[in-house]
Design an enzyme around this catalytic site. Structure first.
Site, PDB file in Angstrom:
ATOM      1  N   CYS A  32       0.844  -1.200   0.000  1.00 33.33           N
ATOM      2  CA  CYS A  32       0.000   0.000   0.000  1.00 33.33           C
ATOM      3  C   CYS A  32       0.877   1.247   0.000  1.00 33.33           C
ATOM      4  O   CYS A  32       1.869   1.324   0.740  1.00 33.33           O
ATOM      5  CB  CYS A  32      -0.933  -0.012   1.210  1.00 33.33           C
ATOM      6  SG  CYS A  32      -1.946   1.484   1.359  1.00 33.33           S
TER       7      CYS A  32
ATOM      8  N   CYS B 184       0.519   2.824   3.696  1.00 30.62           N
ATOM      9  CA  CYS B 184       0.779   2.084   4.929  1.00 30.62           C
ATOM     10  C   CYS B 184       1.577   0.838   4.580  1.00 30.62           C
ATOM     11  O   CYS B 184       2.014   0.673   3.439  1.00 30.62           O
ATOM     12  CB  CYS B 184      -0.522   1.730   5.659  1.00 30.62           C
ATOM     13  SG  CYS B 184      -1.535   0.502   4.812  1.00 30.62           S
TER      14      CYS B 184
ATOM     15  N   CYS C 126      -4.659  -0.099   0.031  1.00 30.11           N
ATOM     16  CA  CYS C 126      -5.336  -1.182   0.743  1.00 30.11           C
ATOM     17  C   CYS C 126      -6.834  -0.938   0.806  1.00 30.11           C
ATOM     18  O   CYS C 126      -7.314   0.192   0.744  1.00 30.11           O
ATOM     19  CB  CYS C 126      -4.764  -1.344   2.150  1.00 30.11           C
ATOM     20  SG  CYS C 126      -4.973   0.099   3.210  1.00 30.11           S
TER      21      CYS C 126
ATOM     22  N   HIS D 292      -7.397   2.869   2.664  1.00 30.56           N
ATOM     23  CA  HIS D 292      -6.738   3.933   1.909  1.00 30.56           C
ATOM     24  C   HIS D 292      -7.219   4.011   0.458  1.00 30.56           C
ATOM     25  O   HIS D 292      -7.141   5.074  -0.166  1.00 30.56           O
ATOM     26  CB  HIS D 292      -5.225   3.738   1.956  1.00 30.56           C
ATOM     27  CG  HIS D 292      -4.644   4.011   3.321  1.00 30.56           C
ATOM     28  ND1 HIS D 292      -3.757   3.163   3.941  1.00 30.56           N
ATOM     29  CD2 HIS D 292      -4.887   5.016   4.188  1.00 30.56           C
ATOM     30  CE1 HIS D 292      -3.433   3.663   5.125  1.00 30.56           C
ATOM     31  NE2 HIS D 292      -4.113   4.785   5.299  1.00 30.56           N
TER      32      HIS D 292
ATOM     33  N   CYS E  27     -11.147 -30.229  -3.552  1.00 29.61           N
ATOM     34  CA  CYS E  27     -10.075 -31.157  -3.179  1.00 29.61           C
ATOM     35  C   CYS E  27      -9.013 -30.464  -2.332  1.00 29.61           C
ATOM     36  O   CYS E  27      -8.318 -31.113  -1.547  1.00 29.61           O
ATOM     37  CB  CYS E  27      -9.456 -31.793  -4.410  1.00 29.61           C
ATOM     38  SG  CYS E  27      -8.965 -30.617  -5.695  1.00 29.61           S
TER      39      CYS E  27
ATOM     40  N   HIS F 117      -5.918 -30.330  -9.664  1.00 29.69           N
ATOM     41  CA  HIS F 117      -6.470 -31.258  -8.673  1.00 29.69           C
ATOM     42  C   HIS F 117      -5.425 -31.524  -7.593  1.00 29.69           C
ATOM     43  O   HIS F 117      -4.221 -31.500  -7.846  1.00 29.69           O
ATOM     44  CB  HIS F 117      -6.863 -32.572  -9.358  1.00 29.69           C
ATOM     45  CG  HIS F 117      -7.498 -33.580  -8.452  1.00 29.69           C
ATOM     46  ND1 HIS F 117      -8.634 -33.313  -7.725  1.00 29.69           N
ATOM     47  CD2 HIS F 117      -7.144 -34.861  -8.141  1.00 29.69           C
ATOM     48  CE1 HIS F 117      -8.965 -34.386  -7.018  1.00 29.69           C
ATOM     49  NE2 HIS F 117      -8.068 -35.330  -7.250  1.00 29.69           N
TER      50      HIS F 117
END
Length: 828
Positions: free
Chosen positions: A183, A186, A203, A216, A312, A787
């Site tokens: 960010c 910050c 952020c 922000h 899975c 998978h």
């Protein structure tokens, strides 16, 4: 007959409800087991709460609640040899083995405790008043609670943004790298949003469920009116998560590929690479051992889990966790006690659902009816279907609540977080993974160092491709591949890089550069390097091989590598040593906070203020409520009012907090770190509005590097610090702490209490010698597809868990794993 039936039901009319919009009707799964209408005893649906119960649990529910009327659902299953078109009330399905079945459903009302039964066709013969109230069709026709959740999700209602077509992007030369985001205002490195107008990375907003950031991105919109932003970690060839601040909702952007290309993110190139990458057939065959005839196993601890549309990642993680004795002890207990202490809605209780999931996996053979459910007469492995558990643990999470494939590593951390939150006052089995990391940061110019410690649950090993033992073979393959591509010929057989495990371990221990390092010795930015070591070793070491990465062109890649992971692991040489003789420590100072010149009063949502004022609350109290909840709406502000209305200054005018905190110790150097690592006032206000003491919230934010989500977890996991926090704050200046761990932790990214040492049960330190007992493998080119299967060593033999199938493993592919699980060796 109808009169008699009506007389039976009349006394219970006040307890019988008709499902309304929003009611969840559990007509396919028991809340305390995996009994279903197909089970031997069928399923009983409470006509008041609409919870489902198996035959073993319905009596307990009756005695606990006094609810007497249940709808008994029974599905009769018949195997048929030939598929025919049937025009009847029989439903014809085909299971995963290609066998055809006929399903015939039966339903009736049952009145406890005498077990009076009323077949549902007779419901029409009841008196009109009775049949109207006892609306069985509403229960029978109710959609699944899980399907309903999907239908109501925001993904189904997402609309094209009105700004998508007319969005004007600034020509400012901004290019977004594929990783390393932070960010701009910050230290947040998660939940980051890219503004599609100017390329700012900021952020997101913090929410009370623990997600989000410091808001922000929203602040940036209020300052600039740039409306659209895309979440950085959601960008795939198929699209991305886009939010419109102006429209206040998630939106679609038909031109997202063009808008991202403006900042150097080529989605079309990503799509081409996805299409060009063919899954390596050998991977699927080797990891699943599909070329071998594997022997199925049944019984306690050998229960498979059905795949619920790309689930899975959940199944493999849970299979491994449930093989650990600490998790078994924590969640497998006395059934009657679990039932007695469960809430009225056990489907929303984490501990209850963990007990259901684990107990049915571990003690499945203790009940013959359970065996009947899981395996038909031909002993085909059917597995359990944890829909209720998945719905609970994924609730509110934008990724895990979807049907998309996810990263098993991220789900593991998510589940450990849930275990932590729900273990207050009881044993926390997640502590077996908890360990301390010592980070040594050195200023390259002054050679001074700082030691800090943080909590972690997982060891991430990098993959140094340059250390491959078959480099010549790889170079030759790459040459042939390029030549085939130029001459339009089929590509050669792929060659997998073979990486020595020792090389991965060496790469883990190498120093790394610290971005934006601020040297407290120079009181300026400088070059810095960081090394990490283990300050403690956990009972169980989880190790992730970092196979997934981004190329410089933003194309997600999975490294096709084989790593010779050992069965026995000795990490003792990576034990942390702390401050060494001759090393000089960096001064315990933090960078200066630049106080913005704009000192205008913060914006307050006046519409929310007026809504609250119309309820009769004092105007100034309403303004404070809206301010301290970050303009998150009238509902949040109302909750703040309820929590603070008894305070003496409740109706006094709003006093905007200053940047300086007079109650904190004054630093030695006034021009350096005037706030002494003081957390943002907005973050403090959000936590205090939830009822936590101010000193406790400040301590939590400091201990977690001002991360709101982790600070909330810290508060819940450190209740004993609440009474001590104020005293510690008052004595911080007059009583210097000689404990290097406590000193370091105050400014580190850690959730450990400052007064906690290595002898605490929260950190189970011991020798760093381990034995491999499980690993999770991934097949496919991306964590968003493919998978997962897992291999677990039980009773001296390896087994493979592949969804509902559990078999003895003939050749466990240990070199192709993604996550490895080690248990500490007992002392000799």
């Amino acid at each position: 007959m109808a009169t008699d039936l009506g007389e039976l039901l009349v006394p219970y009319m006040p307890t019988i409800r008709v499902p309304r919009t929003g009611d969840r009707v559990f007509k396919s799964e028991c809340a305390f087991s995996y009994d279903s209408p197909e089970s031997e005893g069928g399923l009983y649906v409470c006509m008041n709460t609409f919870l489902g119960f198996g035959r073993e649990h319905v009596e307990r529910h009756y005695h606990k609640t006094g609810q007497s009327v249940y709808m008994h659902l029974k599905r009769h299953v018949k195997e048929v040899r030939r598929v025919t078109r049937l025009f009847s009330n029989l439903e014809l399905n085909r299971d995963f083995n290609g066998v055809d079945y006929e399903y015939e459903d039966e339903a009736k009302l049952v009145i406890f405790p005498d077990h009076f039964e009323i077949p549902l066709p007779n419901i029409e013969e009841l008196p009109a008043l009775v049949s109207e109230i006892v609306s069985c069709d509403a229960v029978l026709n109710a959609s699944s609670p899980y399907k309903k959740q999907e239908a109501d999700s925001w993904e189904e209602e997402i609309q094209v943004s009105k700004h998508a077509r007319s969005l004007r992007q600034q020509e400012n030369g901004v290019r977004i790298p594929p990783s390393g985001w932070k960010c701009a205002k910050c230290e947040m490195r998660e939940n980051l949003w890219l503004n599609l107008t100017d390329g700012s990375v900021l952020c997101g907003k913090w929410f009370f469920d623990g997600s989000g950031g410091n808001g922000h991105a929203l602040e940036h919109y209020k300052e600039t009116n740039f409306p659209l932003a895309v979440k950085l970690d959601t960008i795939t060839p198929d699209g991305a998560d886009i939010y419109s601040f102006d429209e206040e909702e998630a939106v679609l952007d038909p031109h997202i590929s063009e808008h991202l290309l403006h900042f150097g993110i080529d989605m079309l190139q990503m799509q081409r690479v996805y299409n060009d990458v063919q899954p390596c057939v050998s991977d699927w065959e080797v990891i699943q051992e599909s070329s071998l005839k594997l022997k199925p196993v049944y019984g306690s601890g050998y229960t498979g889990i059905k795949n619920l549309a790309n689930s899975c990642y959940l199944s493999t993680t849970m299979q491994v966790l449930f093989s650990i004795p600490e998790f078994q002890r924590a969640y497998v207990g006395n059934l009657q006690r679990i039932f007695d202490y469960s809430p009225l809605d056990p489907t929303q209780d984490f501990s209850t659902q963990m007990w259901v999931f684990l107990s049915w996996n571990v003690i499945i053979m203790l009940n013959l009816s359970c065996f009947f459910i899981l395996y038909n007469c031909n002993q085909q492995q059917r597995g359990i279907s944890p829909k209720m558990f998945k719905a609970l643990v994924s609730k509110g999470h934008p990724e895990f609540s979807s049907d998309r494939q996810q990263d098993a590593h991220e789900f593991f951390l998510h589940l450990i977080n849930l275990v932590e939150r729900n273990s207050s006052g009881s044993e926390n089995p997640g502590d077996v993974f908890r360990f301390l990391v010592e980070e040594r940061v050195q200023c390259c110019q002054t050679q001074k160092v700082r030691y800090t410690q943080r909590i972690d649950y997982l060891m991430q090993l990098p993959v140094p491709l340059e250390a491959a033992s078959n480099r010549e073979e790889l170079i030759a393959y790459e040459s042939k591949r390029k030549e085939a591509e130029e001459n339009m010929r089929p590509p050669p057989e792929p060659v997998r890089a073979r990486i020595p495990f020792t090389a991965c371990l060496q790469a883990f221990t190498e120093p790394e550069n610290v971005p934006d390092f601020w040297s407290s010795a120079l009181q300026a930015k400088s070059a810095g390097v960081k090394t990490s070591r283990f300050a403690s070793f956990p009972e169980y070491m989880v190790m992730q091989i970092k196979k997934f990465t981004f190329g410089v062109d933003w194309v997600p890649k999975k490294l096709d590598v084989s790593v010779d992971v050992p069965d026995f692991l000795d990490l003792n040489r990576l034990r942390a040593t702390g401050l060494q003789t001759g090393e000089a420590e960096l001064p315990d100072l933090t960078p200066p906070i630049v106080i913005p010149e704009d000192t205008r009063a913060p914006e307050i949502d006046e519409s929310s203020v007026m809504q609250l004022a119309e309820m009769g609350f004092p105007l100034e109290a309403c303004r404070k409520a809206v301010y301290y909840t970050g303009n998150m709406g009238a509902e949040m502000a109302f909750n703040w009012i309820i929590a603070h209305m008894e305070e003496p200054d409740f109706a006094e005018p709003l006093a905007i907090p200053s940047y300086m905190e007079p109650d904190l110790p004054s630093p030695s150097f006034p021009t350096i770190s005037a706030l002494d690592n003081q957390p943002p006032e907005e973050s403090i206000s959000i936590l205090t509005s939830m009822g936590f003491p101010r000193h406790h919230t400040i301590q939590a934010l400091k201990a977690t590097n001002n991360n709101l989500e982790r600070a909330l977890d810290w508060i819940f996991t450190h209740p004993d610090c609440e009474d001590e926090s104020e005293a510690m704050s008052d004595t911080a200046e007059t009583e210097p702490n000689n404990n290097s761990f406590s000193n370091a932790n105050a400014h580190s990214d850690s959730s450990l209490s400052p007064d906690q040492d290595l002898s605490s049960p929260r950190v189970r330190d011991g020798p760093g010698r381990y034995e491999l007992f499980a690993f999770i493998s991934h097949m496919g080119s991306s964590t968003m597809s493919g998978h997962y299967v897992c291999h677990i060593k039980k009773e001296g033999r390896w087994l493979i868990y592949n969804d509902h199938k559990v078999c003895l493993s003939e050749r466990p592919p240990k070199d192709l794993g993604y996550m490895y699980f080690y248990r500490r060796l007992s002392s000799c």
